[in-house]
Design a protein around this motif. Structure first.
Motif, PDB file in Angstrom:
ATOM      1  N   HIS A  22      29.279  51.824  42.454  1.00 13.32           N
ATOM      2  CA  HIS A  22      30.060  50.707  43.004  1.00 13.32           C
ATOM      3  C   HIS A  22      30.286  49.613  41.968  1.00 13.32           C
ATOM      4  O   HIS A  22      30.273  48.420  42.296  1.00 13.32           O
ATOM      5  CB  HIS A  22      29.401  50.128  44.261  1.00 13.32           C
ATOM      6  N   CYS A  23      30.532  50.023  40.726  1.00 14.64           N
ATOM      7  CA  CYS A  23      30.794  49.047  39.663  1.00 14.64           C
ATOM      8  C   CYS A  23      32.305  48.887  39.518  1.00 14.64           C
ATOM      9  O   CYS A  23      32.965  49.654  38.809  1.00 14.64           O
ATOM     10  CB  CYS A  23      30.159  49.492  38.341  1.00 14.64           C
ATOM     11  N   ALA A  24      32.838  47.910  40.203  1.00 12.36           N
ATOM     12  CA  ALA A  24      34.291  47.696  40.225  1.00 12.36           C
ATOM     13  C   ALA A  24      34.846  47.459  38.826  1.00 12.36           C
ATOM     14  O   ALA A  24      35.914  47.973  38.477  1.00 12.36           O
ATOM     15  CB  ALA A  24      34.640  46.525  41.135  1.00 12.36           C
TER      16      ALA A  24
ATOM     17  N   MET B  88      38.102  49.513  34.455  1.00 19.69           N
ATOM     18  CA  MET B  88      38.263  49.680  33.008  1.00 19.69           C
ATOM     19  C   MET B  88      38.463  51.153  32.642  1.00 19.69           C
ATOM     20  O   MET B  88      39.381  51.488  31.880  1.00 19.69           O
ATOM     21  CB  MET B  88      37.045  49.134  32.270  1.00 19.69           C
ATOM     22  N   HIS B  89      37.639  52.023  33.189  1.00 21.15           N
ATOM     23  CA  HIS B  89      37.706  53.428  32.769  1.00 21.15           C
ATOM     24  C   HIS B  89      38.884  54.171  33.374  1.00 21.15           C
ATOM     25  O   HIS B  89      39.420  55.079  32.734  1.00 21.15           O
ATOM     26  CB  HIS B  89      36.371  54.115  33.039  1.00 21.15           C
ATOM     27  N   THR B  90      39.345  53.795  34.560  1.00 23.19           N
ATOM     28  CA  THR B  90      40.572  54.408  35.078  1.00 23.19           C
ATOM     29  C   THR B  90      41.774  53.933  34.271  1.00 23.19           C
ATOM     30  O   THR B  90      42.670  54.716  33.964  1.00 23.19           O
ATOM     31  CB  THR B  90      40.784  54.146  36.579  1.00 23.19           C
ATOM     32  N   HIS B  91      41.781  52.664  33.909  1.00 26.19           N
ATOM     33  CA  HIS B  91      42.852  52.129  33.071  1.00 26.19           C
ATOM     34  C   HIS B  91      42.871  52.849  31.715  1.00 26.19           C
ATOM     35  O   HIS B  91      43.929  53.298  31.251  1.00 26.19           O
ATOM     36  CB  HIS B  91      42.662  50.619  32.884  1.00 26.19           C
ATOM     37  N   ASP B  92      41.696  52.970  31.092  1.00 27.54           N
ATOM     38  CA  ASP B  92      41.603  53.656  29.795  1.00 27.54           C
ATOM     39  C   ASP B  92      42.022  55.116  29.918  1.00 27.54           C
ATOM     40  O   ASP B  92      42.699  55.653  29.035  1.00 27.54           O
ATOM     41  CB  ASP B  92      40.172  53.592  29.248  1.00 27.54           C
ATOM     42  N   ALA B  93      41.621  55.784  31.014  1.00 25.01           N
ATOM     43  CA  ALA B  93      41.973  57.191  31.213  1.00 25.01           C
ATOM     44  C   ALA B  93      43.486  57.364  31.332  1.00 25.01           C
ATOM     45  O   ALA B  93      44.058  58.294  30.752  1.00 25.01           O
ATOM     46  CB  ALA B  93      41.266  57.743  32.454  1.00 25.01           C
TER      47      ALA B  93
ATOM     48  N   ARG C 134      27.471  41.010  38.414  1.00 23.24           N
ATOM     49  CA  ARG C 134      28.696  40.871  39.217  1.00 23.24           C
ATOM     50  C   ARG C 134      29.941  40.668  38.348  1.00 23.24           C
ATOM     51  O   ARG C 134      30.786  39.820  38.618  1.00 23.24           O
ATOM     52  CB  ARG C 134      28.556  39.759  40.246  1.00 23.24           C
ATOM     53  N   LYS C 135      30.032  41.481  37.336  1.00 24.69           N
ATOM     54  CA  LYS C 135      31.196  41.446  36.455  1.00 24.69           C
ATOM     55  C   LYS C 135      32.408  41.933  37.257  1.00 24.69           C
ATOM     56  O   LYS C 135      32.366  42.985  37.881  1.00 24.69           O
ATOM     57  CB  LYS C 135      30.956  42.328  35.234  1.00 24.69           C
ATOM     58  N   ARG C 136      33.455  41.170  37.245  1.00 21.68           N
ATOM     59  CA  ARG C 136      34.654  41.469  38.045  1.00 21.68           C
ATOM     60  C   ARG C 136      35.794  41.966  37.154  1.00 21.68           C
ATOM     61  O   ARG C 136      35.973  41.489  36.034  1.00 21.68           O
ATOM     62  CB  ARG C 136      35.144  40.226  38.777  1.00 21.68           C
ATOM     63  N   PRO C 137      36.560  42.917  37.676  1.00 23.27           N
ATOM     64  CA  PRO C 137      37.703  43.395  36.899  1.00 23.27           C
ATOM     65  C   PRO C 137      38.822  42.353  36.882  1.00 23.27           C
ATOM     66  O   PRO C 137      38.965  41.579  37.826  1.00 23.27           O
ATOM     67  CB  PRO C 137      38.152  44.632  37.664  1.00 23.27           C
ATOM     68  N   PRO C 138      39.607  42.370  35.795  1.00 23.13           N
ATOM     69  CA  PRO C 138      40.774  41.484  35.806  1.00 23.13           C
ATOM     70  C   PRO C 138      41.790  42.020  36.809  1.00 23.13           C
ATOM     71  O   PRO C 138      41.916  43.231  36.975  1.00 23.13           O
ATOM     72  CB  PRO C 138      41.303  41.603  34.368  1.00 23.13           C
ATOM     73  N   LEU C 139      42.466  41.147  37.496  1.00 23.66           N
ATOM     74  CA  LEU C 139      43.486  41.594  38.448  1.00 23.66           C
ATOM     75  C   LEU C 139      44.760  41.914  37.704  1.00 23.66           C
ATOM     76  O   LEU C 139      45.290  41.082  36.970  1.00 23.66           O
ATOM     77  CB  LEU C 139      43.730  40.537  39.510  1.00 23.66           C
ATOM     78  N   ARG C 140      45.216  43.144  37.883  1.00 21.04           N
ATOM     79  CA  ARG C 140      46.468  43.607  37.243  1.00 21.04           C
ATOM     80  C   ARG C 140      47.497  43.758  38.345  1.00 21.04           C
ATOM     81  O   ARG C 140      47.314  44.543  39.263  1.00 21.04           O
ATOM     82  CB  ARG C 140      46.238  44.954  36.560  1.00 21.04           C
ATOM     83  N   ARG C 141      48.545  43.032  38.274  1.00 22.89           N
ATOM     84  CA  ARG C 141      49.583  43.117  39.312  1.00 22.89           C
ATOM     85  C   ARG C 141      50.860  43.638  38.741  1.00 22.89           C
ATOM     86  O   ARG C 141      51.176  43.569  37.660  1.00 22.89           O
ATOM     87  CB  ARG C 141      49.784  41.755  39.950  1.00 22.89           C
TER      88      ARG C 141
END
Length: 150
Positions: A47-49, A54-59, A143-150
């Motif tokens: 559950h590390c958002a 990050m890894h789906t973006h990199d993939a 609680r590191k949060r991902p940047p919101l990409r819109r």
């Protein structure tokens, strides 16, 4: 939702740099597509958002398909979407990630991976699963949060 806690990179740079070095060593000679799948799947389970993002973006940037990323959480039911090597690595990654609940990596899971990877490759798969679990625990705890990409 609580804000991020401490910034490990800033507060403990030696530990952060050691983690970077460990991650680089685990990735050495490991197929980047396989490493990406390992990192995404462990991050989903933990559950590390931040890490899932990050890894789906990199993939995606590396050419991974949307369909395989979407199917990753149900890889066992995805038929031939994942190769035998990928399935073996994912099963091993899940067992390593869920050690607390299971108490061990089942012999059949280890044997499945050992049957399709050389000893060196298997060491890298185990290392990558271990490293991403450590990163996930850092990310979730702080609680590191991902940047919101819109």
């Amino acid at each position: 939702m609580t804000a991020s806690r401490l910034n490990l990179q800033r507060v403990s740079p030696k530990v952060y740099q050691a983690m970077i070095a460990l991650h680089a060593a685990a990735a050495e000679n490991l197929d980047p597509t396989l490493a990406g799948l390992i990192m995404i799947r462990a991050s989903q389970l933990n559950h590390c958002a931040f890490c899932v993002d990050m890894h789906t973006h990199d993939a995606r940037q590396a050419g991974e398909t949307e369909q395989r990323i979407y199917l990753l959480s149900a890889w066992e039911e995805a038929g031939t979407a994942f190769t035998e090597r990928e399935q073996a690595a994912l099963a091993l990654t899940e067992s390593i990630t869920e050690l607390i609940g299971r108490g061990h990596v089942p012999d059949e899971v280890y044997a499945r991976a050992a049957a399709v990877f050389s000893e060196t490759e298997l060491a890298q798969v185990i290392s990558m699963a271990t490293v991403i679990n450590a990163w996930n625990r850092i990310g979730v705890t702080t609680r590191k949060r991902p940047p919101l990409r819109r």
